[in-house]
Motif scaffolding. Structure first.
Motif, short mmCIF file in Angstrom:
data_model
loop_
_atom_site.label_atom_id
_atom_site.label_comp_id
_atom_site.label_asym_id
_atom_site.label_seq_id
_atom_site.Cartn_x
_atom_site.Cartn_y
_atom_site.Cartn_z
N PHE A 10 -17.69 3.68 3.58
CA PHE A 10 -17.57 2.43 2.83
C PHE A 10 -18.26 1.27 3.55
CE2 PHE A 10 -13.72 4.21 0.55
CZ PHE A 10 -14.32 4.19 -0.71
N LEU A 11 -18.27 1.32 4.87
CA LEU A 11 -18.93 0.26 5.64
C LEU A 11 -20.42 0.14 5.30
CD1 LEU A 11 -17.44 0.70 9.24
CD2 LEU A 11 -17.03 -1.20 7.67
N SER A 12 -21.01 1.23 4.85
CA SER A 12 -22.45 1.24 4.58
C SER A 12 -22.80 0.80 3.16
CB SER A 12 -23.02 2.64 4.82
OG SER A 12 -22.53 3.55 3.84
N LEU A 13 -21.78 0.56 2.31
CA LEU A 13 -22.06 0.23 0.92
C LEU A 13 -22.35 -1.26 0.76
CD1 LEU A 13 -19.47 2.34 -1.10
CD2 LEU A 13 -21.79 2.92 -0.40
N PRO A 14 -23.39 -1.63 0.04
CA PRO A 14 -23.73 -3.04 -0.14
C PRO A 14 -22.66 -3.79 -0.94
CG PRO A 14 -25.06 -1.65 -1.59
CD PRO A 14 -24.34 -0.74 -0.65
N GLY A 15 -22.23 -4.93 -0.39
CA GLY A 15 -21.29 -5.79 -1.10
C GLY A 15 -19.84 -5.37 -1.00
N VAL A 16 -19.56 -4.24 -0.36
CA VAL A 16 -18.19 -3.72 -0.28
C VAL A 16 -17.61 -4.04 1.10
CG1 VAL A 16 -16.74 -1.66 -0.31
CG2 VAL A 16 -18.65 -1.87 -1.93
N LYS A 17 -16.44 -4.63 1.10
CA LYS A 17 -15.71 -4.86 2.36
C LYS A 17 -14.52 -3.91 2.39
CE LYS A 17 -13.32 -8.41 5.12
NZ LYS A 17 -14.14 -8.19 6.32
N VAL A 18 -14.40 -3.15 3.46
CA VAL A 18 -13.29 -2.21 3.61
C VAL A 18 -12.49 -2.63 4.83
CG1 VAL A 18 -14.75 -0.59 4.92
CG2 VAL A 18 -12.64 0.22 3.85
N TYR A 19 -11.17 -2.55 4.71
CA TYR A 19 -10.29 -3.00 5.79
C TYR A 19 -9.79 -1.81 6.61
CZ TYR A 19 -10.38 -7.40 3.28
OH TYR A 19 -10.81 -8.56 2.68
N PRO A 20 -9.68 -1.98 7.92
CA PRO A 20 -9.15 -0.90 8.76
C PRO A 20 -7.76 -0.48 8.29
CG PRO A 20 -10.07 -2.67 10.11
CD PRO A 20 -10.02 -3.18 8.70
N SER A 21 -7.48 0.81 8.40
CA SER A 21 -6.21 1.33 7.88
C SER A 21 -5.58 2.32 8.84
CB SER A 21 -6.45 2.01 6.53
OG SER A 21 -5.27 2.64 6.06
N ASP A 22 -4.26 2.26 8.92
CA ASP A 22 -3.46 3.26 9.64
C ASP A 22 -2.53 3.98 8.68
OD1 ASP A 22 -3.74 3.12 12.77
OD2 ASP A 22 -3.91 1.06 12.08
N THR A 23 -2.97 4.10 7.42
CA THR A 23 -2.16 4.71 6.37
C THR A 23 -2.92 5.88 5.75
OG1 THR A 23 -3.09 3.27 4.67
CG2 THR A 23 -1.16 2.44 5.87
N ASN A 24 -2.52 6.28 4.55
CA ASN A 24 -3.26 7.31 3.80
C ASN A 24 -4.04 6.70 2.65
OD1 ASN A 24 -1.07 6.66 2.17
ND2 ASN A 24 -0.79 8.77 1.43
#
Length: 354
Positions: free
Chosen positions: A280-294
């Motif tokens: 997801f980090l590589s997708l243009p315009g997409v912000k992904v948040y770090p997760s410790d879940t599923n």
């Protein structure tokens, strides 16, 4: 004219309506059913149930198994129909007119509903930028509002962030009201993420857990509360007799006894989550948040259009619409590797204009 309870019309609705998805990654469920060895023992145990009798020793047996797992006594455990029922009853027990309940925002969407059901006043403490938890701000809110109950979801749903145990202890040390840590997703955060070890030091600290996520038992609705025996004794008074059915209790007992059978699946979810995060980090315009879940939380200016595209593919994700602090956000549960690949392909194609 029917005379309903005051303010019942103002209660928000938790939408659980589903459709026949091709890929269902919208509810943070497990992508797998029971491991074969566990399923075999479950079916064997269910065959010995006396269906004509009310629950007898089964809840006591499950409480004993859970207590042993955490090095506690049976008197430190209370069972519920999922951790959501336990949360609801705790809000009720510490709520009432004139009582204030402090919780994080954004967080589990049932908290405001439980507050209203408990006739209490909810105090939502916003997370900082990038959904960072601010322990000092939370403590100040609890103290200034003279709260009767403070609640944190750890790791947090739907943001995925983990509050360090050191911060949980800081809160427990500095507040004197009841303090609930909702650990529905803690199995995905590592063995040192739980606040259970703090309970002996801070008797006002409670921990709620569920079988629905890491153990794939969303269908049977079993959760449990770990707390000081005096809290268990009092909170238990707001539950009705025979409120937990024997079938669910027996299944949960088998699973808790075969806890280690689920470790490979939990590790796979963690590995897939981390893989998806990097993609997801590589997708243009997409912000992904770090997760410790599923699950993973995405922010995307075209979230509405993306969700519509996924709907057309029969892929169900959680869209938050205009929910406070969650505008343009989608939450995507981690499924099987094959499901994750299909979801990623669909999102990548959309983000890259294909």
């Amino acid at each position: 004219m029917l005379d309903y309870r005051k303010d019942i019309d103002n209660l928000p609705v938790y939408d659980v309506v589903e459709r026949d998805w091709n890929i269902k990654v919208n509810a943070n469920e497990s992508g797998w059913n029971l491991p074969p060895l566990v399923e075999e023992r479950v079916l064997s145990s269910l065959s010995r149930i006396a269906f004509n009798r009310y629950p007898n020793t089964e809840p006591e047996d499950l409480s004993e198994i859970i207590a042993k797992r955490f090095g506690l006594q049976k008197e430190n455990v209370w069972l519920g129909n999922g951790s959501s029922e336990i949360i609801d009853k705790i809000f009720y027990a510490f709520g009432g007119e004139g009582h204030k309940i402090v919780y994080m925002q954004p967080s589990f969407s049932m908290y405001p509903i439980c507050v209203k059901s408990a006739d209490a006043e909810g105090i939502a403490v916003p997370l900082d930028d990038d959904y960072k938890f601010n322990a000092e701000k939370f403590i100040e809110a609890v103290k200034s509002q003279k709260a009767s109950l403070a609640v944190v979801c750890n790791p947090n749903n739907p943001t995925g962030g983990l509050i360090p145990v050191e911060d949980i202890e800081k809160i427990a040390k500095e507040i004197d009201c009841a303090f609930l840590v909702d650990e529905a997703y803690v199995e995905f955060a590592g063995k040192k993420a739980s606040a259970v070890s703090l309970m002996s030091k801070y008797p006002h600290l409670m921990v709620a857990r569920t079988f629905s996520k890491a153990f794939g038992l969303a269908a049977i609705r079993v959760g449990y509360l770990l707390a000081d025996k005096d809290i268990i004794s009092t909170v238990g008074k707001v539950f009705k007799p025979y409120y937990l059915n024997v079938l669910s209790t027996v299944v949960a007992s088998v699973v808790m006894q075969m806890y280690d059978e689920f470790d490979p699946r939990i590790e796979m979810v963690i590995s897939e989550r981390d893989r998806m995060y990097e993609e997801f980090l590589s997708l243009p315009g997409v912000k992904v948040y770090p997760s410790d879940t599923n699950f993973l939380l995405l922010r995307y200016d075209k979230a509405k259009e993306l969700n519509e595209r996924l709907l057309n593919y029969g892929i169900g994700v959680r869209s938050f619409g205009n929910a406070p602090m969650l505008d343009n956000c989608l939450r995507i549960s981690i499924g099987t590797p094959e499901e994750n690949n299909a979801v990623m392909k669909a999102i990548r194609n959309f983000a890259e204009g294909r």
